[in-house]
Design a protein around this motif. Structure first.
Motif, short mmCIF file in Angstrom:
data_model
loop_
_atom_site.label_atom_id
_atom_site.label_comp_id
_atom_site.label_asym_id
_atom_site.label_seq_id
_atom_site.Cartn_x
_atom_site.Cartn_y
_atom_site.Cartn_z
N LEU A 94 0.82 -1.20 0.00
CA LEU A 94 0.00 0.00 0.00
C LEU A 94 0.86 1.26 0.00
O LEU A 94 0.68 2.15 -0.85
CB LEU A 94 -0.92 0.00 1.23
CG LEU A 94 -1.72 1.29 1.47
CD1 LEU A 94 -2.69 1.53 0.34
CD2 LEU A 94 -2.46 1.21 2.81
N TYR A 95 1.81 1.34 0.93
CA TYR A 95 2.60 2.56 1.06
C TYR A 95 3.63 2.70 -0.06
O TYR A 95 3.95 3.83 -0.46
CB TYR A 95 3.27 2.62 2.44
CG TYR A 95 2.31 3.12 3.49
CD1 TYR A 95 2.15 4.48 3.73
CD2 TYR A 95 1.54 2.23 4.23
CE1 TYR A 95 1.26 4.94 4.68
CE2 TYR A 95 0.64 2.69 5.18
CZ TYR A 95 0.50 4.04 5.40
OH TYR A 95 -0.39 4.50 6.33
N MET A 96 4.14 1.59 -0.56
CA MET A 96 5.04 1.69 -1.70
C MET A 96 4.28 2.21 -2.92
O MET A 96 4.81 3.02 -3.70
CB MET A 96 5.68 0.34 -2.00
CG MET A 96 6.79 0.39 -3.02
SD MET A 96 8.17 1.48 -2.55
CE MET A 96 8.83 0.58 -1.14
N GLY A 97 3.04 1.79 -3.08
CA GLY A 97 2.22 2.30 -4.17
C GLY A 97 2.00 3.80 -4.04
O GLY A 97 2.05 4.56 -5.03
N GLN A 98 1.76 4.27 -2.80
CA GLN A 98 1.55 5.70 -2.57
C GLN A 98 2.84 6.48 -2.85
O GLN A 98 2.80 7.58 -3.44
CB GLN A 98 1.10 5.93 -1.13
CG GLN A 98 -0.29 5.38 -0.84
CD GLN A 98 -0.72 5.48 0.61
OE1 GLN A 98 -1.76 4.98 0.99
NE2 GLN A 98 0.10 6.12 1.44
N LEU A 99 3.99 5.95 -2.41
CA LEU A 99 5.26 6.62 -2.68
C LEU A 99 5.53 6.71 -4.17
O LEU A 99 5.96 7.76 -4.67
CB LEU A 99 6.41 5.87 -2.00
CG LEU A 99 6.71 6.20 -0.54
CD1 LEU A 99 7.83 5.31 -0.04
CD2 LEU A 99 7.10 7.67 -0.39
N ARG A 100 5.29 5.63 -4.87
CA ARG A 100 5.55 5.65 -6.32
C ARG A 100 4.63 6.64 -7.03
O ARG A 100 5.05 7.30 -7.98
CB ARG A 100 5.37 4.24 -6.88
CG ARG A 100 6.55 3.32 -6.57
CD ARG A 100 6.29 1.90 -7.00
NE ARG A 100 7.51 1.11 -6.93
CZ ARG A 100 7.53 -0.22 -6.86
NH1 ARG A 100 6.39 -0.90 -6.87
NH2 ARG A 100 8.68 -0.87 -6.80
N ALA A 101 3.41 6.74 -6.57
CA ALA A 101 2.48 7.70 -7.19
C ALA A 101 3.00 9.13 -7.04
O ALA A 101 2.75 9.98 -7.90
CB ALA A 101 1.10 7.56 -6.56
N LYS A 102 3.72 9.41 -5.95
CA LYS A 102 4.23 10.76 -5.69
C LYS A 102 5.61 11.00 -6.29
O LYS A 102 5.96 12.15 -6.60
CB LYS A 102 4.28 11.01 -4.18
CG LYS A 102 2.91 11.07 -3.51
CD LYS A 102 3.02 11.35 -2.02
CE LYS A 102 1.65 11.46 -1.38
NZ LYS A 102 1.71 11.77 0.07
N LEU A 103 6.43 9.93 -6.44
CA LEU A 103 7.84 10.13 -6.78
C LEU A 103 8.24 9.61 -8.16
O LEU A 103 9.31 9.96 -8.64
CB LEU A 103 8.73 9.43 -5.73
CG LEU A 103 8.55 9.90 -4.29
CD1 LEU A 103 9.48 9.11 -3.36
CD2 LEU A 103 8.84 11.39 -4.16
N GLU A 104 7.41 8.80 -8.78
CA GLU A 104 7.75 8.24 -10.08
C GLU A 104 6.98 8.93 -11.20
O GLU A 104 5.80 9.28 -11.03
CB GLU A 104 7.44 6.74 -10.11
CG GLU A 104 8.17 5.91 -9.07
CD GLU A 104 9.64 5.66 -9.43
OE1 GLU A 104 10.10 6.14 -10.49
OE2 GLU A 104 10.31 4.98 -8.64
N THR A 105 7.64 9.13 -12.34
CA THR A 105 6.94 9.65 -13.51
C THR A 105 5.87 8.68 -13.98
O THR A 105 4.76 9.07 -14.35
CB THR A 105 7.94 9.91 -14.65
OG1 THR A 105 8.95 10.82 -14.19
CG2 THR A 105 7.24 10.50 -15.87
#
Length: 236
Positions: free
Chosen positions: A200-211
């Motif tokens: 869950l939290y890795m998905g949220q981080l990727r949504a904010k930090l990955e193109t």
């Protein structure tokens, strides 16, 4: 490789604040809230995951921290610093005679604790490594000292848990951090099987930090093992 510290403290707020403060200084912090958990972590560590120093509270919910110190001294010379609200001179002398390297009375400043940790580690032949405080990979920059995350020229707002997860990966940038390590260090040892938290939290981080969160360039998955932050351009 960061030095590993086992923090044995049952006060949740103090445990959390010490873990965050010491992590920023480059230490790999493992936490235990009870005598049983501390025993398990100190006795069952794999050869490549051994503890380098113990910060030991005395008043634990299932026993006295002195019992752990006695057990450790039967087979190990690992540095142990007692952190306790008990300030009687007799108590300090007893713990030092039992083999504690130092005794620090609560409340104390983080600067004093860090200095005492460095002394205890030097006595046992360890040199504290410089803290890894800044990470950069392409447009992603993380400053652990300032608790600042930027993507290009823009500041990125992270929740406390998102930040804790990212900071844990920064401190081992370029290396795989297992699911169990991340769950223990970010959520606590009682959550080591709850891998859905990580997803869950890795998905949220990727949504904010990955193109493109479907094709991550910074936060990489090691299937069946854990996650890895991409090798940094700059880390110091």
């Amino acid at each position: 490789m960061s030095l590993r510290v086992l923090l044995v403290e049952d006060d949740r707020l103090l445990r959390s604040s010490l873990r965050d403060a010491l992590s920023v200084e480059g230490y790999d912090i493992r936490t235990a809230a009870s005598l049983a958990d501390a025993r398990a972590q100190s006795q069952n560590a794999l050869p490549g995951d051994l503890i380098d120093l113990v910060l030991l509270d005395l008043g634990l919910p299932d026993g006295d921290g002195q019992a752990l110190l006695t057990e450790l001294r039967r087979s190990s010379q690992i540095p142990v610093i007692v952190i306790s609200a008990r300030e009687a001179e007799g108590q300090k002398i007893r713990m030092l005679d039992e083999g504690a390297d130092d005794y620090l009375v609560k409340p104390f400043g983080i600067g004093e604790l860090l200095a005492r940790m460095r002394v205890a580690l030097r006595r046992r032949g360890h040199a504290s490594e410089p803290a890894l405080l800044h990470y950069q990979h392409g447009p992603l920059a993380v400053d652990l000292r300032l608790r600042r995350v930027r993507l290009g020229s823009q500041d990125v707002h992270l929740t406390p848990t998102e930040y804790a997860l990212l900071a844990r990966l920064v401190r081992q940038a370029g290396q795989v951090v297992t699911h169990r390590q991340l769950l223990t260090d970010v959520w606590g040892p009682e959550h080591t099987e709850q891998t859905h938290y990580l997803r869950l939290y890795m998905g949220q981080l990727r949504a904010k930090l990955e193109t493109d969160s479907a094709d991550p360039q910074h936060l990489l998955t090691e299937p069946g093992v854990g996650y890895r932050l991409a090798e940094p351009d700059v880390i110091h």
